[in-house]
Scaffold this motif. Structure first.
Motif, PDB file in Angstrom:
ATOM      1  N   VAL A  83      -3.687   0.683  -6.572  1.00 36.50           N
ATOM      2  CA  VAL A  83      -2.694   1.725  -6.801  1.00 36.50           C
ATOM      3  C   VAL A  83      -2.242   1.725  -8.264  1.00 36.50           C
ATOM      4  CG1 VAL A  83      -0.339   2.456  -6.282  1.00 36.50           C
ATOM      5  CG2 VAL A  83      -1.860   1.737  -4.445  1.00 36.50           C
ATOM      6  N   GLY A  84      -2.324   2.899  -8.885  1.00 30.05           N
ATOM      7  CA  GLY A  84      -1.789   3.059 -10.225  1.00 30.05           C
ATOM      8  C   GLY A  84      -2.797   2.838 -11.342  1.00 30.05           C
ATOM      9  N   ILE A 127       2.435   7.466  -6.386  1.00 31.62           N
ATOM     10  CA  ILE A 127       1.843   7.035  -7.653  1.00 31.62           C
ATOM     11  C   ILE A 127       0.478   7.678  -7.856  1.00 31.62           C
ATOM     12  CG2 ILE A 127       0.896   5.053  -8.897  1.00 31.62           C
ATOM     13  CD1 ILE A 127       3.133   3.370  -7.724  1.00 31.62           C
ATOM     14  N   GLU A 128      -0.311   7.717  -6.782  1.00 35.73           N
ATOM     15  CA  GLU A 128      -1.659   8.250  -6.915  1.00 35.73           C
ATOM     16  C   GLU A 128      -1.674   9.744  -7.171  1.00 35.73           C
ATOM     17  OE1 GLU A 128      -4.773   6.811  -7.036  1.00 35.73           O
ATOM     18  OE2 GLU A 128      -3.458   5.119  -7.471  1.00 35.73           O
ATOM     19  N   THR A 129      -0.777  10.472  -6.545  1.00 33.21           N
ATOM     20  CA  THR A 129      -0.786  11.924  -6.754  1.00 33.21           C
ATOM     21  C   THR A 129       0.175  12.331  -7.864  1.00 33.21           C
ATOM     22  OG1 THR A 129       0.894  12.257  -5.064  1.00 33.21           O
ATOM     23  CG2 THR A 129      -1.371  12.386  -4.344  1.00 33.21           C
ATOM     24  N   LYS A 130       0.846  11.375  -8.411  1.00 33.39           N
ATOM     25  CA  LYS A 130       1.809  11.624  -9.498  1.00 33.39           C
ATOM     26  C   LYS A 130       2.833  12.684  -9.117  1.00 33.39           C
ATOM     27  CE  LYS A 130      -1.194  10.222 -13.273  1.00 33.39           C
ATOM     28  NZ  LYS A 130      -2.166   9.550 -12.357  1.00 33.39           N
ATOM     29  N   ALA A 131       3.319  12.582  -7.915  1.00 31.80           N
ATOM     30  CA  ALA A 131       4.345  13.511  -7.473  1.00 31.80           C
ATOM     31  C   ALA A 131       5.199  12.817  -6.434  1.00 31.80           C
ATOM     32  CB  ALA A 131       3.706  14.759  -6.869  1.00 31.80           C
ATOM     33  N   LYS A 191      -0.720  18.506  -3.366  1.00 33.99           N
ATOM     34  CA  LYS A 191       0.004  18.708  -4.619  1.00 33.99           C
ATOM     35  C   LYS A 191      -0.571  19.899  -5.392  1.00 33.99           C
ATOM     36  CE  LYS A 191       1.014  16.598  -9.009  1.00 33.99           C
ATOM     37  NZ  LYS A 191       0.273  15.851 -10.029  1.00 33.99           N
ATOM     38  N   PHE A 230      -5.385  10.009   3.544  1.00 31.51           N
ATOM     39  CA  PHE A 230      -4.144  10.681   3.194  1.00 31.51           C
ATOM     40  C   PHE A 230      -3.814  10.647   1.705  1.00 31.51           C
ATOM     41  CE2 PHE A 230      -2.480   6.453   3.842  1.00 31.51           C
ATOM     42  CZ  PHE A 230      -1.417   6.362   2.951  1.00 31.51           C
ATOM     43  N   ILE A 231      -4.356   9.653   0.996  1.00 29.55           N
ATOM     44  CA  ILE A 231      -4.037   9.629  -0.432  1.00 29.55           C
ATOM     45  C   ILE A 231      -4.739  10.740  -1.204  1.00 29.55           C
ATOM     46  CG2 ILE A 231      -4.386   8.256  -2.517  1.00 29.55           C
ATOM     47  CD1 ILE A 231      -2.955   6.086  -1.213  1.00 29.55           C
ATOM     48  N   VAL A 275       3.993  10.960   4.846  1.00 27.74           N
ATOM     49  CA  VAL A 275       3.709  10.960   3.419  1.00 27.74           C
ATOM     50  C   VAL A 275       3.982  12.321   2.781  1.00 27.74           C
ATOM     51  CG1 VAL A 275       1.931  10.572   1.696  1.00 27.74           C
ATOM     52  CG2 VAL A 275       2.043   9.117   3.694  1.00 27.74           C
ATOM     53  N   GLY A 279       2.414   2.093 -12.076  1.00 27.72           N
ATOM     54  CA  GLY A 279       2.994   3.403 -11.817  1.00 27.72           C
ATOM     55  C   GLY A 279       4.474   3.472 -12.174  1.00 27.72           C
ATOM     56  N   ALA A 310       2.491   4.437  -2.564  1.00 31.21           N
ATOM     57  CA  ALA A 310       1.096   4.530  -2.988  1.00 31.21           C
ATOM     58  C   ALA A 310       0.722   5.986  -3.214  1.00 31.21           C
ATOM     59  CB  ALA A 310       0.184   3.907  -1.936  1.00 31.21           C
ATOM     60  N   SER A 311       1.105   6.834  -2.265  1.00 30.80           N
ATOM     61  CA  SER A 311       0.757   8.237  -2.365  1.00 30.80           C
ATOM     62  C   SER A 311       1.455   8.884  -3.563  1.00 30.80           C
ATOM     63  CB  SER A 311       1.115   8.927  -1.058  1.00 30.80           C
ATOM     64  OG  SER A 311       1.169  10.300  -1.220  1.00 30.80           O
ATOM     65  N   ASP A 354      -3.362  14.630  -3.032  1.00 29.62           N
ATOM     66  CA  ASP A 354      -3.726  15.336  -4.259  1.00 29.62           C
ATOM     67  C   ASP A 354      -3.916  16.812  -3.996  1.00 29.62           C
ATOM     68  OD1 ASP A 354      -3.785  14.236  -6.704  1.00 29.62           O
ATOM     69  OD2 ASP A 354      -5.760  13.290  -6.503  1.00 29.62           O
ATOM     70  N   LYS A 364       4.338   5.706   1.187  1.00 27.46           N
ATOM     71  CA  LYS A 364       5.000   6.726   0.369  1.00 27.46           C
ATOM     72  C   LYS A 364       4.827   6.410  -1.114  1.00 27.46           C
ATOM     73  CE  LYS A 364       7.912   9.421   1.745  1.00 27.46           C
ATOM     74  NZ  LYS A 364       7.915  10.787   2.305  1.00 27.46           N
ATOM     75  N   MET A 420      -2.490  -0.321   1.787  1.00 29.45           N
ATOM     76  CA  MET A 420      -1.106   0.041   1.540  1.00 29.45           C
ATOM     77  C   MET A 420      -0.270  -1.145   1.097  1.00 29.45           C
ATOM     78  SD  MET A 420      -0.692   3.097   1.736  1.00 29.45           S
ATOM     79  CE  MET A 420      -2.334   3.476   1.190  1.00 29.45           C
TER      80      MET A 420
END
Lengths: 282, 328, 438
Positions: B81-82, C98-102, A136, A128-129, A221, C120, C95-96, A133, C93, B294
């Motif tokens: 993450v990040g 920050i990773e997708t920057k949205a 988006k 899902f991560i 998400v 992030g 993690a997603s 992308d 929410k 997560m």
């Protein structure tokens, strides 16, 4: 008819009615439990001594709360819309692909079939991560399309493979007869094979619809605004308050989110059962 | 032949299907002769196959190709993450095989999947055979049977949680009042027992789909075959084993396969009911990967846990594919 | 509270501050700040602010937050959306996002998440320092979970504190006039209560809240710790083994056997159903009791975590707001947090929580609500004894990993299930070493 015949009533009771009643009872008990919980006043829910199987003071308060506290009606509509569209897309793709993989001779059939399947193997908890992308990039975050277009990623492989299975059960000869009678390849496919696959189409459809109806992680998400949520997400994320569950409204939501669908399904199931019987006999 | 009522619907769908086809081939075909040329082209099986597979491939490529590749990359990186990740080879997998919780999850995943799938198949087949009879209230029973499968999983699992609750369990209440037990049973208080409960809920939830799909399969079985077998003196069991089963096997295999994959990757049910507890004894790949990716924000490590399933699933699929193709 | 008067006054102040923030824009476009300040709220039209909050354990808190966010929206001319998600589902929410920057511009940060998501999150030194200076300084716990390296990564909002909720009536029956002050005393009392079929209750399953409320403070109060100040794993100690032995005995003598299967909600239910006589929890049990079970509320009181050989400890949950690095509305987000944390806005929100949370600064200890219901006093005092997961080591990602893997919780759960305390401590040591790397 396919139904076997029985001898004495006693035998029928032992081999049929008793197992049937047991099965139905066990399947539906948790459901009964939800019904009771949804109409039971809170005070009774926390009473260990009270008989858990029924209540003397049924209340519709929890249903009322569900609509008052949350946007349940809106969520139901979202869920329906999302499930219908993503199911339609997946069935369409799955039907064509399933036919091609089951019936047509071409070099890439085997590897393609495997590849389609492999996409089903990667667990959503991992996908899902990166999928976020993609969502988006297409600019569809927080709209129904974010899930309508991502659900087919796990629905199509299933539909394809299930329909492949159905096409295999249909004798090749039926189609070949039609071709001898002058039907083109496509005509034979559309007029002969597809109608025979209706039970498969319906059961793939039911499967796809249910998965979309239930899906949790992607919807959690990819959808954010309260008015975009689906039933599972909305009910679960807003009525579980840390260490306090709103049992009544939660169960009311579960019921309202499933009974109408069951009724529609029952129509389909009957339909395809009769359709099929006709087809085989004819 | 096919039922009259469905014919028009299908024709409609098919025409929609047909309209997609020209789009992908049109470029090369002169305007005037398109129908015949197209018709001829589509008579060639590999071209027709390409056209039929196009929509599927387009969607899957657009939405899954990149995430899939990235997922594999994550598993061999130290991504958190990040932060951008670095390639670390198989280190994540090495960490996994030395992790007691992972090994437990590994074992649990297989136990959970195989037992649950076997039960779902057996009970689902039984249910399908029963539902294939004529009886009063048939429609309503068939609809009711589907309910467990339709209720959003997270919510039905909450209902189960309440039924297994240490304090309020309805099962305990019943057993105590009937006099079968004097001390409450802690359904989720012990690793083995909790695993049993998880399997039970999974079977409860998944069985209806088996039943309905197999029922559809049973309907394709030509009753004449049964009659013929009966005349030859086969009893009900033999008829099922020799006539029915071989005929619905392709469908059964697909359903079993998909159910297995879904159960392997199951997440929601365990996540809601035990979250892998007590003492990490009920973690499966799905939940453990989720905790690591997560909650601990270690995407790379989490991905490697998820991906550990991959070889096993792949083996199952290759076998399946080979099996289905063989029946040609 | 003098809410209505306060708010109007406030509005003007808030208005000035918001327009002040916009001066940057104004100056850039050549309009004198004063003129800009007289104009209506001045973020560009269509500016949006998306806030992701947890679903609070106290419904009134969410309502008040939403109201205030709406008010800010009107004042600043910003379109504000508040999204509420239950706390367990926040991680994916975040993690997603920050990773997708949205995604949301502001996200709620619980526990020591600022360390987990530091990369992030935008720096918020300005806002945080300002609040700290104004309100008498932040508590150590708050600072420790929010400051990563030397930078504030989250604007502290509050602290979630637990305490023992207990049945005064039943405790009196076994001769305890007030809540026992040490673990040993509690064990004596608890044993008597369990004999009377009023066990105490404690969760040892996997859920973010309650199980950790035993695992961490009990370890500390016996002198055990996961790591020392330098981050070296020292869990396998005499002290930890003592804590384990005590827990196993306490489990047998005093606790409800259901605990291994419990999650955060179970003890609430059991307490309200009258099957347990005491449990560690936030004030939510008491609040629900006041609303729905007044008889139980009347006989409920709260007690401090007992002292052990090494003292009294609480594991306190930090709550804060992170501004996302990817957000294009960081300036608005900052202004919102600055405005919200200012006393006139924070006050009604704090009051709506009714003692469920502590303010992040000492200033809020003096709030009138603590006088209104004396049963809540332990919650007010708890932060003095509060520590963060991983104490006395510095909070870090590693701390979070140990927390989410439930290593301490599982150490206790396994001992309860029959593993030898020494082995349980050794198991935890091995697991922690994998995380801390030494």
């Amino acid at each position: 008819m396919a139904a076997p015949r029985y001898g004495s009533p006693l035998k029928r009771a032992v081999t049929f009615y008793i197992p049937l009643v047991l099965m139905v009872g066990l399947t539906l008990f948790p459901f009964y439990w939800m019904v009771i919980t949804s109409i039971r006043p809170d005070v009774e829910l926390y009473n260990v001594k009270a008989n858990p199987f029924f209540t003397l003071y049924p209340t519709l308060q929890h249903f009322h709360d569900l609509f008052e506290l949350t946007m349940f009606a809106r969520w139901a509509w979202n869920t329906l819309f999302i499930a219908v569209v993503s199911t339609a897309i997946s069935l369409f793709c799955g039907l064509l692909a399933g036919y091609a993989l089951a019936r047509l001779q071409f070099r890439w059939a085997s590897p393609l079939g495997t590849m389609i399947f492999i996409t089903y193997l990667v667990p959503p908890t991992l996908l899902f991560i990166p999928l976020g992308d993609v969502v988006k990039t297409f600019g569809i975050g927080d709209t129904p399309w974010a899930v309508i277009l991502t659900y087919p990623t796990f629905l199509i492989p299933f539909c394809t493979w299930l329909l492949m299975g159905y096409f295999k059960t249909i004798p090749r000869e039926i189609e070949e007869c039609a071709r001898i009678d002058g039907a083109s390849r496509i005509q034979a496919m559309i007029r002969i094979s597809f109608p025979l696959a209706v039970p498969g189409i319906l059961s793939a459809g039911i499967f796809a619809f249910t998965l979309s109806w239930n899906e949790f992680l992607y919807a959690l998400v990819f959808l954010s605004s309260p008015q975009q949520k689906t039933i599972p997400i909305g009910v679960f994320t807003e009525l579980v308050r840390g260490d306090v569950f709103y049992w009544g409204p939660l169960m009311a939501g579960a019921l309202l989110g499933s009974i109408p669908v069951a009724l529609v399904y029952s129509f389909f199931v009957e339909h395809y059962v009769t359709a099929l019987t006709g087809a085989v006999k004819g | 032949m096919a039922d009259q009522r469905i014919e028009p619907i299908l024709a409609e769908r098919a025409s929609a299907a047909a309209s997609v086809v020209p789009a992908s081939v049109a470029v090369a075909v002169p305007e005037a002769r398109r129908p015949t040329r197209l018709g001829q082209l589509l008579e060639r099986e590999h071209i027709l196959a390409g056209a039929l597979l196009a929509p599927t491939l387009v969607i899957l490529t657009l939405f899954i190709a990149y995430p899939f590749v990235l997922g594999i990359w994550l598993a061999v990186s130290d991504k958190v993450v990040g932060r951008p990740g670095n390639f670390v080879g198989l280190q994540n997998f090495w960490v996994n095989v030395n992790d007691t919780i992972f090994l437990r999850a590994f074992q649990n995943t297989f136990v959970y999947t195989f037992i649950a799938t076997a039960l779902k198949l057996a009970l689902g087949m039984g249910a399908a055979l029963l539902l294939n009879h004529h009886f009063r209230f048939k429609r309503i029973v068939r609809a009711g049977m589907l309910l467990p499968w339709i209720v959003p999983t997270v919510l039905s699992t909450l209902a189960w949680q309440w039924m297994f609750d240490a304090t309020f369990s309805v099962f305990n209440w019943t057993l105590m009042n009937v006099g079968l037990i004097s001390k409450r049973i802690l359904w989720l208080g012990d690793g083995t027992m909790a695993m049993g409960c998880l399997i039970l809920v999974n079977v409860w939830r998944g069985m209806p789909f088996f039943a309905i799909t197999l029922l559809a399969g049973l309907q394709t079985v030509n009753p004449d075959l049964h009659e013929a077998a009966e005349i030859d003196g086969a009893n009900a069991w033999q008829r099922f084993w020799r006539v029915t089963l071989p005929l619905i096997k392709p469908i059964m295999m697909v359903v079993v396969l998909f159910s297995m994959i879904a159960t392997f990757a199951d997440f929601q049910l365990i996540y809601v009911l035990t979250r892998g507890g007590p003492y990490s004894s009920t973690h499966v790949f799905g939940t453990y990967a989720y905790e690591i990716a997560m909650r601990a924000a270690q995407l790379g490590q989490g991905a490697s846990i998820s991906l550990s399933l991959f070889p096993f699933l792949l083996a199952v699929i290759v076998f399946q594919l080979w099996y289905i193709r063989r029946s040609d | 509270m003098a809410k209505s008067g306060g708010v109007t006054r406030l509005d003007r102040r808030a208005f000035l501050r918001v327009t002040g923030a916009a001066t940057g824009v104004a100056v850039a476009s050549g309009i004198p700040a004063i003129v800009a300040a007289q104009k209506a709220p001045s973020f560009p039209k269509g500016t949006r602010l998306h806030i992701l909050e947890w679903v609070s354990f106290v419904p009134a808190s969410d309502k008040e937050f939403k109201r205030l966010a709406g008010e800010f929206g009107k004042l600043a001319g910003v379109d504000v959306t508040v999204e509420f998600i239950n706390m367990n589902d926040l991680n994916p929410k975040i993690a997603s996002a920050i990773e997708t920057k949205a995604g949301p511009d502001i996200i709620m940060m619980l526990q020591n998440w600022p360390h987990l998501y530091a990369d992030g999150l935008a720096d918020v030194d300005d806002v945080a320092e300002e609040i700290g200076k104004r309100d008498g300084g932040f508590y150590d716990i708050v600072r420790n979970v929010s400051v990563v390296g030397k930078t504030w990564k989250s604007v502290p909002l509050a602290m979630g504190t637990p305490a023992w909720a207990y049945r005064e009536d039943w405790f009196k029956e076994v001769g305890a006039a007030k809540f026992p002050d040490t673990w040993d005393e509690l064990r004596t009392v608890g044993a008597k209560l369990k004999k009377k079929d009023h066990p105490l209750g404690q969760a040892f399953g996997h859920s973010l809240g309650d199980p950790n409320q035993w695992a961490y403070p009990v370890t500390w109060s016996f002198g055990g710790m996961e790591v020392d100040k330098n981050g070296k794993v020292v869990i396998n100690s005499k002290e930890t083994v003592e804590a384990l032995k005590f827990t196993v005995a306490f489990w047998k003598d005093c606790l409800d056997e259901g605990g291994l299967a419990w999650d955060d909600t179970s003890n609430n239910r059991a307490y309200l159903a009258g099957t347990i006589s005491a449990t560690i929890n936030g004030a939510s049990i008491y609040f629900v009791a006041k609303r729905q079970f007044p008889d139980i509320a009347k006989v409920t009181n709260h007690g401090h975590m007992p002292r052990g050989p090494a003292g009294r400890f609480y594991s306190i949950q930090g709550q804060g707001h992170g501004i996302m690095k990817y957000s294009k509305n960081q300036q608005v987000a900052r202004e919102f947090l600055r405005w919200f944390m200012d006393r006139p806005q924070y006050d009604p929100w704090f009051a709506a929580n009714d003692g469920y949370v502590n303010g992040p600064t000492t200033y809020w200890e003096k709030h009138a609500l603590w006088e209104q219901d004396l049963k809540l006093v332990p919650f007010k005092e708890a932060p003095r004894y509060g520590r963060w997961p991983g104490y006395p080591g510095p909070p870090s990602r590693k701390t979070s990993e140990a927390l989410v893997k439930y290593i301490l919780v599982d150490m206790y759960a396994q001992a309860i299930k029959g593993m030898k305390p020494e082995d349980a401590a050794r198991w935890a040591e091995a697991e922690l070493k994998k995380i801390y790397g030494a």
